[in-house]
Design a protein around this motif. Sequence first.
Motif, PDB file in Angstrom:
ATOM      1  N   ARG A 211       0.851  -1.022  -0.010  1.00  0.00           N
ATOM      2  CA  ARG A 211      -0.081  -0.003  -0.048  1.00  0.00           C
ATOM      3  C   ARG A 211       0.886   1.322  -0.143  1.00  0.00           C
ATOM      4  O   ARG A 211       1.647   1.410   0.714  1.00  0.00           O
ATOM      5  N   GLY A 212       0.451   2.167  -1.025  1.00  0.00           N
ATOM      6  CA  GLY A 212       1.117   3.369  -0.936  1.00  0.00           C
ATOM      7  C   GLY A 212       2.741   3.380  -1.553  1.00  0.00           C
ATOM      8  O   GLY A 212       3.500   4.485  -1.355  1.00  0.00           O
ATOM      9  N   ASP A 213       3.076   2.188  -2.126  1.00  0.00           N
ATOM     10  CA  ASP A 213       4.386   2.202  -2.567  1.00  0.00           C
ATOM     11  C   ASP A 213       4.300   1.388  -3.836  1.00  0.00           C
ATOM     12  O   ASP A 213       4.052   0.296  -3.972  1.00  0.00           O
ATOM     13  N   ARG A 214       5.099   1.956  -5.120  1.00  0.00           N
ATOM     14  CA  ARG A 214       4.829   1.548  -6.477  1.00  0.00           C
ATOM     15  C   ARG A 214       6.043   0.791  -6.669  1.00  0.00           C
ATOM     16  O   ARG A 214       6.188   0.310  -7.817  1.00  0.00           O
ATOM     17  N   ASN A 215       7.044   0.904  -5.741  1.00  0.00           N
ATOM     18  CA  ASN A 215       8.128  -0.345  -5.882  1.00  0.00           C
ATOM     19  C   ASN A 215       7.893  -1.680  -6.063  1.00  0.00           C
ATOM     20  O   ASN A 215       7.003  -2.151  -5.019  1.00  0.00           O
ATOM     21  N   THR A 216       7.954  -2.562  -6.998  1.00  0.00           N
ATOM     22  CA  THR A 216       8.024  -3.841  -6.758  1.00  0.00           C
ATOM     23  C   THR A 216       9.083  -4.634  -6.294  1.00  0.00           C
ATOM     24  O   THR A 216      10.265  -4.371  -6.503  1.00  0.00           O
ATOM     25  N   ARG A 217       8.713  -5.356  -5.283  1.00  0.00           N
ATOM     26  CA  ARG A 217       9.488  -6.414  -4.576  1.00  0.00           C
ATOM     27  C   ARG A 217       9.482  -7.913  -5.078  1.00  0.00           C
ATOM     28  O   ARG A 217       8.526  -8.004  -5.365  1.00  0.00           O
ATOM     29  N   CYS A 218      10.495  -8.663  -5.051  1.00  0.00           N
ATOM     30  CA  CYS A 218      10.664 -10.012  -5.340  1.00  0.00           C
ATOM     31  C   CYS A 218      11.272 -10.681  -4.369  1.00  0.00           C
ATOM     32  O   CYS A 218      12.119 -10.473  -3.678  1.00  0.00           O
ATOM     33  N   GLU A 219      10.661 -12.074  -4.300  1.00  0.00           N
ATOM     34  CA  GLU A 219      11.325 -13.033  -3.308  1.00  0.00           C
ATOM     35  C   GLU A 219      10.933 -14.349  -4.145  1.00  0.00           C
ATOM     36  O   GLU A 219      10.070 -14.597  -4.913  1.00  0.00           O
ATOM     37  N   VAL A 220      11.819 -15.285  -3.898  1.00  0.00           N
ATOM     38  CA  VAL A 220      11.583 -16.710  -4.549  1.00  0.00           C
ATOM     39  C   VAL A 220      11.634 -17.417  -3.507  1.00  0.00           C
ATOM     40  O   VAL A 220      12.087 -17.589  -2.336  1.00  0.00           O
ATOM     41  N   TYR A 221      10.862 -18.731  -3.991  1.00  0.00           N
ATOM     42  CA  TYR A 221      10.735 -19.815  -3.098  1.00  0.00           C
ATOM     43  C   TYR A 221      10.515 -21.141  -3.648  1.00  0.00           C
ATOM     44  O   TYR A 221      10.473 -21.124  -4.924  1.00  0.00           O
ATOM     45  N   THR A 222      10.753 -22.216  -2.743  1.00  0.00           N
ATOM     46  CA  THR A 222      10.778 -23.571  -3.549  1.00  0.00           C
ATOM     47  C   THR A 222       9.587 -24.607  -3.127  1.00  0.00           C
ATOM     48  O   THR A 222       9.350 -25.545  -3.841  1.00  0.00           O
ATOM     49  N   GLY A 223       8.895 -24.040  -2.019  1.00  0.00           N
ATOM     50  CA  GLY A 223       7.916 -25.019  -1.808  1.00  0.00           C
ATOM     51  C   GLY A 223       6.650 -24.324  -0.970  1.00  0.00           C
ATOM     52  O   GLY A 223       6.943 -23.111  -0.755  1.00  0.00           O
ATOM     53  N   LYS A 224       5.687 -24.917  -0.797  1.00  0.00           N
ATOM     54  CA  LYS A 224       4.492 -24.348  -0.183  1.00  0.00           C
ATOM     55  C   LYS A 224       4.648 -23.651   1.130  1.00  0.00           C
ATOM     56  O   LYS A 224       4.112 -22.758   1.645  1.00  0.00           O
ATOM     57  N   ASP A 225       5.235 -24.508   1.998  1.00  0.00           N
ATOM     58  CA  ASP A 225       5.510 -23.828   3.429  1.00  0.00           C
ATOM     59  C   ASP A 225       6.167 -22.526   3.503  1.00  0.00           C
ATOM     60  O   ASP A 225       6.000 -21.699   4.188  1.00  0.00           O
ATOM     61  N   GLU A 226       7.107 -22.613   2.497  1.00  0.00           N
ATOM     62  CA  GLU A 226       7.670 -21.114   2.374  1.00  0.00           C
ATOM     63  C   GLU A 226       6.910 -20.075   1.874  1.00  0.00           C
ATOM     64  O   GLU A 226       7.021 -18.880   2.181  1.00  0.00           O
ATOM     65  N   LEU A 227       6.207 -20.407   0.897  1.00  0.00           N
ATOM     66  CA  LEU A 227       5.036 -19.477   0.226  1.00  0.00           C
ATOM     67  C   LEU A 227       4.198 -19.117   1.459  1.00  0.00           C
ATOM     68  O   LEU A 227       3.651 -17.740   1.653  1.00  0.00           O
ATOM     69  N   ARG A 228       3.585 -19.939   2.258  1.00  0.00           N
ATOM     70  CA  ARG A 228       2.691 -19.717   3.100  1.00  0.00           C
ATOM     71  C   ARG A 228       2.842 -18.929   4.250  1.00  0.00           C
ATOM     72  O   ARG A 228       2.647 -17.839   4.543  1.00  0.00           O
ATOM     73  N   LEU A 229       4.472 -18.993   4.674  1.00  0.00           N
ATOM     74  CA  LEU A 229       5.214 -18.039   5.796  1.00  0.00           C
ATOM     75  C   LEU A 229       5.391 -16.623   5.088  1.00  0.00           C
ATOM     76  O   LEU A 229       5.163 -15.813   5.727  1.00  0.00           O
ATOM     77  N   ALA A 230       5.563 -16.692   3.710  1.00  0.00           N
ATOM     78  CA  ALA A 230       6.021 -15.280   3.153  1.00  0.00           C
ATOM     79  C   ALA A 230       4.751 -14.445   3.067  1.00  0.00           C
ATOM     80  O   ALA A 230       4.759 -13.391   3.474  1.00  0.00           O
ATOM     81  N   VAL A 231       3.429 -15.068   2.903  1.00  0.00           N
ATOM     82  CA  VAL A 231       2.347 -14.340   2.693  1.00  0.00           C
ATOM     83  C   VAL A 231       1.621 -13.888   4.142  1.00  0.00           C
ATOM     84  O   VAL A 231       1.336 -12.870   3.921  1.00  0.00           O
ATOM     85  N   ALA A 232       1.980 -14.567   5.201  1.00  0.00           N
ATOM     86  CA  ALA A 232       1.733 -14.262   6.486  1.00  0.00           C
ATOM     87  C   ALA A 232       2.480 -13.041   6.802  1.00  0.00           C
ATOM     88  O   ALA A 232       2.063 -12.260   7.530  1.00  0.00           O
ATOM     89  N   ARG A 233       3.951 -13.372   6.579  1.00  0.00           N
ATOM     90  CA  ARG A 233       4.583 -12.233   7.091  1.00  0.00           C
ATOM     91  C   ARG A 233       4.473 -10.887   6.217  1.00  0.00           C
ATOM     92  O   ARG A 233       4.519  -9.794   6.681  1.00  0.00           O
ATOM     93  N   ILE A 234       4.270 -10.770   4.876  1.00  0.00           N
ATOM     94  CA  ILE A 234       4.194  -9.771   4.256  1.00  0.00           C
ATOM     95  C   ILE A 234       3.097  -9.121   4.038  1.00  0.00           C
ATOM     96  O   ILE A 234       2.896  -7.914   4.410  1.00  0.00           O
ATOM     97  N   PHE A 235       1.900  -9.889   4.257  1.00  0.00           N
ATOM     98  CA  PHE A 235       0.637  -9.116   4.195  1.00  0.00           C
ATOM     99  C   PHE A 235      -0.114  -9.460   5.496  1.00  0.00           C
ATOM    100  O   PHE A 235      -1.337  -9.153   5.742  1.00  0.00           O
ATOM    101  N   GLY A 236       0.517  -9.614   6.463  1.00  0.00           N
ATOM    102  CA  GLY A 236       0.006  -9.763   8.037  1.00  0.00           C
ATOM    103  C   GLY A 236      -0.998 -10.625   8.158  1.00  0.00           C
ATOM    104  O   GLY A 236      -1.936 -10.555   8.990  1.00  0.00           O
ATOM    105  N   GLU A 237      -1.146 -11.797   7.380  1.00  0.00           N
ATOM    106  CA  GLU A 237      -2.263 -12.863   7.736  1.00  0.00           C
ATOM    107  C   GLU A 237      -1.653 -14.103   8.559  1.00  0.00           C
ATOM    108  O   GLU A 237      -0.504 -14.629   8.004  1.00  0.00           O
ATOM    109  N   VAL A 238      -2.164 -14.116   9.533  1.00  0.00           N
ATOM    110  CA  VAL A 238      -1.786 -14.940  10.791  1.00  0.00           C
ATOM    111  C   VAL A 238      -2.120 -16.502  10.406  1.00  0.00           C
ATOM    112  O   VAL A 238      -3.473 -16.663  10.474  1.00  0.00           O
ATOM    113  N   PRO A 239      -1.302 -17.596   9.873  1.00  0.00           N
ATOM    114  CA  PRO A 239      -1.924 -18.976   9.918  1.00  0.00           C
ATOM    115  C   PRO A 239      -2.524 -19.332  11.107  1.00  0.00           C
ATOM    116  O   PRO A 239      -2.133 -19.058  12.287  1.00  0.00           O
ATOM    117  N   GLY A 240      -3.781 -20.148  10.847  1.00  0.00           N
ATOM    118  CA  GLY A 240      -4.556 -20.788  11.997  1.00  0.00           C
ATOM    119  C   GLY A 240      -4.713 -22.286  11.686  1.00  0.00           C
ATOM    120  O   GLY A 240      -4.041 -22.805  10.995  1.00  0.00           O
TER     121      GLY A 240
END
Length: 260
Positions: free
Chosen positions: A81-110
């Motif tokens: 939000r409020g930032d036009r810069n594009t950031r990139c991250e790379v992952y190899t599996g679903k667990d890493e992706l899950r944690l990345a989304v939780a970290r970046i977008f504030g979605e807490v796994p339950g």
Amino acid sequence: MSDPYETTEAHLERLLGRALNSFDLSDDLVERLGTALAHSSSLYTTHHSPSAGLWRETHRHTYLLPDGGSASLWELAYRLRGDRNTRCEVYTGKDELRLAVARIFGEVPGDAATDPLSALGDTEGEGGADGDLAVLGALFSASAPERRHREYTVEQSADHARRVLRRAENADRPGQAVAELLRSAYAHQITQAFGGRQCLADGRDAGFSLYEHAFVLLDGSEFSLWEVEHTATPDGRHMCEVYESEAAARGAMELRTRVR
């Protein structure tokens, strides 16, 4: 699609160079990828949420290895939000992706009942394309429900728009200008806006459904077609009508029906 003029070595170097977390990849994996003979890159999912100021894309980069096997890296590109810069991250599996989304977008796994990220499943293996696509679909639908949030699919969207317009039978369907505009569509989403319902049309039973076909164009703008499917025809056959606005589509439905 991959750049035919870019070598696999240059592609990998550029990907790892822009990824903020490339140092997290194991040395063994990077060495294996460094021996790749060829590569292919595809945009799989794009997510636009204008009201929340968010944008995400996921690219799959697949590398052909000398032993005949393959390895994939999933690239998550995003803006906050409020930032036009594009950031990139790379992952190899679903667990890493899950944690990345939780970290970046504030979605807490339950637990599975309350956390959309828990629906990613347990499919393992680099070659599991179906499992990977399920992961991506769950990740990008994890935002709080809001009608105008989009989870777009990148899959022959211009052709999909052409087919929707071609099957429209109403005289006031969108014209050539809209057809030309949608030739630049590269992603789309289909949403049922009005569930199937039996109504009366000229004293007969008729079924009605309303769908929104939302498209992303190459310039980043969005455009929707509204499709009415019904059987309010003289012989009861199935008919499709297409409109440029939801109001026009619902108005057309009202002209043909009175709900019981």
